[in-house]
Motif scaffolding. Structure first.
Motif, mmCIF file in Angstrom:
data_model
loop_
_atom_site.group_PDB
_atom_site.id
_atom_site.type_symbol
_atom_site.label_atom_id
_atom_site.label_comp_id
_atom_site.label_asym_id
_atom_site.label_seq_id
_atom_site.Cartn_x
_atom_site.Cartn_y
_atom_site.Cartn_z
ATOM 1 N N ASP A 172 0.850 -1.184 0.000
ATOM 2 C CA ASP A 172 0.000 0.000 0.000
ATOM 3 C C ASP A 172 0.891 1.241 0.000
ATOM 4 O O ASP A 172 1.915 1.267 0.670
ATOM 5 N N PHE A 229 -4.583 2.620 -0.940
ATOM 6 C CA PHE A 229 -4.048 2.989 -2.244
ATOM 7 C C PHE A 229 -3.005 1.950 -2.627
ATOM 8 O O PHE A 229 -1.853 2.014 -2.213
ATOM 9 N N GLY A 271 -13.474 4.874 -5.432
ATOM 10 C CA GLY A 271 -12.185 5.100 -6.070
ATOM 11 C C GLY A 271 -12.279 5.086 -7.577
ATOM 12 O O GLY A 271 -13.363 4.928 -8.165
#
Length: 340
Positions: free
Chosen positions: A198, A208, A296
């Protein structure tokens, strides 16, 4: 005659040069090192250890972006194994497994335990699995008991840093045996690691994914070298330890059953009589979670359908048999809307 004399003279020079060269090779050229096998434990008896994990994650030691709420600084369950030298639960400068990814990002240990089980069946490298309950607070303690024996004298474990993108502390392949003797007591300082899955910089960063995945690295006061990083302290040469673990060789008490609490605790100690009585009147506390994050980006090629994710985080863990936390991640199908 002159030709013969010159011939023998040249031969003498060549012979002298050969001897000098041989002497140089013998004295100056070192042989290549031969790899040596890991030290083999020859202890005859199984050893029993008490393991105590102590958090040292304080606001004074780590003042930058210290998590005070949503959620506050805390530690996940400790997950560990005893094993032989040819097994690695995790390893610095190597890629994290899917199990390590799920544990460090979300605290889920199912896949990690399946990987450990598979390694035990395939190469007989794992002896036992152990755990300790989560700690609510950066400075709490957790405690467990483990058994080790000569063939599987190594210890590995992980504890997730909560909250964090994919950060953890732990030990990789530590040998509790020296020759035919078990170590009586060991204390190890623990520092933060990044699982490489991440790309968040801060404790509360949203999910992310790192693409492509990076290797497990130790986090330092200058790595990652970015001011937004929660551990970025350019004036420090080294970060202070974030936690420590103490292993003490003890005598196993076969007539005493120790039941570890299932809920996160401030300190995993055996309760006194008054504490047991107080727990009978505890009010159940339901889990509280945040609102959903925005959806997202849609991960797909133009013209194709893809998937997008959203997440939420734990505001307060459930306790005393309250309602457990709901799922913290959702996904749905989508079509990219930014195509030309």
């Amino acid at each position: 005659m002159d030709i013969t004399r010159n011939t023998f003279s040249n031969f003498g020079v060549f012979q002298h040069f050969a001897l000098v060269t041989l002497s140089f090779l013998v004295h100056c050229v070192k042989p290549m090192p031969v790899p040596t096998a890991a030290p083999f434990c020859t202890a005859s008896e199984t050893a029993h250890y008490s393991l105590k994990f102590t958090g040292k994650w304080t606001q004074s030691a780590f003042p930058k972006q210290y998590p005070v709420y949503r959620p506050p600084a805390q530690w996940s369950d400790l997950m560990g194994v005893t094993h032989s030298s040819d097994f690695h639960m995790w390893q610095r400068n190597e890629f994290a497994s899917n199990g390590v990814r799920e544990f460090t990002e979300r605290g889920e240990a199912w896949t990690l335990m399946k990987e450990v089980e598979a390694a035990g069946e395939r190469i007989q490298s794992v002896y036992g699995v152990f755990s300790a309950p989560a700690v609510v607070g950066g400075t709490g303690q957790m405690h467990t008991e483990i058994d080790v024996f000569a063939r599987h004298s190594y210890l590995s474990f992980m504890v997730r840093i909560v909250p964090s993108p994919d950060w953890f502390v732990g030990v990789d392949t530590f040998n509790l045996c020296e020759g035919d003797q078990w170590k009586e007591s060991v204390t190890l300082e623990l520092y933060p690691y990044d699982a490489g899955t991440d790309s968040g910089f801060t404790f509360s960063s949203p999910n992310f994914e790192t693409i492509p995945q990076e290797k497990v690295t130790q986090i330092t006061s200058s790595l990652p070298n970015h001011p937004a990083n929660s551990f970025y302290y350019p004036r420090l040469k080294h970060l202070p330890p974030m936690a420590k673990v103490t292993l003490t060789k003890t005598t196993k008490k076969t007539n005493q059953i120790i039941s570890l609490p299932l809920e996160p605790t401030q300190s995993n100690q055996l309760p006194t009589g008054n504490e047991i009585e107080d727990k009978l009147t505890d009010t159940p506390l339901d889990c509280e979670v945040s609102v959903w994050s925005p959806w997202g980006l849609c991960k797909a090629n133009c013209g194709d359908s893809g998937m997008q994710h959203r997440t939420r985080y734990v505001l307060m863990h459930h306790a005393n048999h309250g309602t457990p936390c709901p799922p913290l991640e959702e996904e749905r199908k989508c079509i990219p809307d930014n195509c030309l």
